[in-house]
Write a protein that holds these residues in place. Structure first.
Motif, mmCIF file in Angstrom:
data_model
loop_
_atom_site.group_PDB
_atom_site.id
_atom_site.type_symbol
_atom_site.label_atom_id
_atom_site.label_comp_id
_atom_site.label_asym_id
_atom_site.label_seq_id
_atom_site.Cartn_x
_atom_site.Cartn_y
_atom_site.Cartn_z
ATOM 1 N N ARG A 155 -8.539 -4.021 11.679
ATOM 2 C CA ARG A 155 -7.447 -3.092 11.412
ATOM 3 C C ARG A 155 -7.979 -1.680 11.597
ATOM 4 N NH1 ARG A 155 -5.342 -4.115 6.015
ATOM 5 N NH2 ARG A 155 -4.468 -5.955 6.975
ATOM 6 N N LEU A 189 1.115 -6.743 4.912
ATOM 7 C CA LEU A 189 -0.180 -6.748 5.570
ATOM 8 C C LEU A 189 -1.033 -7.913 5.088
ATOM 9 C CD1 LEU A 189 -1.112 -2.972 5.493
ATOM 10 C CD2 LEU A 189 -0.168 -4.287 7.387
ATOM 11 N N THR A 239 -3.281 2.043 9.334
ATOM 12 C CA THR A 239 -2.081 1.539 8.680
ATOM 13 C C THR A 239 -1.264 2.747 8.249
ATOM 14 O OG1 THR A 239 -3.299 -0.359 7.843
ATOM 15 C CG2 THR A 239 -1.207 0.099 6.814
ATOM 16 N N ALA A 286 6.442 1.734 -1.154
ATOM 17 C CA ALA A 286 5.464 1.704 -0.063
ATOM 18 C C ALA A 286 4.311 0.762 -0.389
ATOM 19 C CB ALA A 286 4.942 3.109 0.221
ATOM 20 N N ASP A 287 3.809 0.826 -1.617
ATOM 21 C CA ASP A 287 2.695 -0.042 -1.992
ATOM 22 C C ASP A 287 3.118 -1.509 -2.044
ATOM 23 O OD1 ASP A 287 0.774 1.991 -2.151
ATOM 24 O OD2 ASP A 287 1.380 2.491 -4.192
ATOM 25 N N CYS A 288 4.321 -1.775 -2.529
ATOM 26 C CA CYS A 288 4.827 -3.152 -2.536
ATOM 27 C C CYS A 288 4.925 -3.694 -1.109
ATOM 28 C CB CYS A 288 6.201 -3.225 -3.211
ATOM 29 S SG CYS A 288 6.185 -2.982 -4.993
ATOM 30 N N LEU A 289 5.452 -2.888 -0.206
ATOM 31 C CA LEU A 289 5.571 -3.320 1.191
ATOM 32 C C LEU A 289 4.201 -3.590 1.800
ATOM 33 C CD1 LEU A 289 8.418 -0.964 2.435
ATOM 34 C CD2 LEU A 289 8.537 -3.449 2.152
ATOM 35 N N MET A 290 3.237 -2.733 1.514
ATOM 36 C CA MET A 290 1.890 -2.928 2.059
ATOM 37 C C MET A 290 1.282 -4.226 1.539
ATOM 38 S SD MET A 290 1.013 -0.626 4.176
ATOM 39 C CE MET A 290 0.462 1.005 4.516
ATOM 40 N N VAL A 291 1.458 -4.499 0.251
ATOM 41 C CA VAL A 291 0.912 -5.728 -0.331
ATOM 42 C C VAL A 291 1.501 -6.952 0.360
ATOM 43 C CG1 VAL A 291 0.977 -7.174 -2.410
ATOM 44 C CG2 VAL A 291 0.290 -4.781 -2.583
ATOM 45 N N LEU A 342 2.769 3.871 6.721
ATOM 46 C CA LEU A 342 4.082 3.477 6.235
ATOM 47 C C LEU A 342 4.801 4.750 5.821
ATOM 48 C CD1 LEU A 342 6.043 1.206 5.387
ATOM 49 C CD2 LEU A 342 4.952 1.270 3.154
#
Length: 114
Positions: free
Chosen positions: A86, A77, A89, A69-74, A91
């Motif tokens: 914003r 976004l 957010t 999840a954190d990798c995707l957010m980095v 996920l």
């Protein structure tokens, strides 16, 4: 060509700057390689945010156990979208079993799903 596009380019759909609208933007992904995802997120953190290796691992986890999840957010976004604020957010992993599990429950049990 821009006149026929739905992107609002030269279409007369541009609103005055004082008018505010809110939008939900949804993106569904399947992670095929957690290692590649982590490497890309780590590179973004190291180069753009100038974080140390330890700070990167605190943010997105180690390569051996990445926080997907954190990798995707980095990666997904941007730091900021010009002209936008914003508001939220979110996920969430997709639970492919949820629809069948919910269908098998009694209506009174649905209250417990919260």
């Amino acid at each position: 060509m821009a006149k026929d596009s739905r992107w609002g380019l030269d279409s007369g759909n541009v609103r005055p700057s004082g008018v505010q609208q809110e939008y939900w933007f949804s993106l569904k992904l399947r992670v095929d390689s957690a290692a590649q995802l982590w490497q890309a997120a780590a590179l973004r953190c190291l180069s753009q945010a100038e974080l140390s290796q330890d700070e990167v691992e605190d943010l997105i986890g180690p390569l051996e156990d990445p926080s997907i999840a954190d990798c995707l957010m980095v990666l997904a976004l941007p730091e900021r979208l010009p002209g936008c604020s914003r508001l939220d957010t979110a996920l969430h992993p997709v639970d492919t079993r949820a629809p069948a599990a919910r269908a098998a429950r009694e209506p009174s049990d649905m209250i417990d799903l919260g």
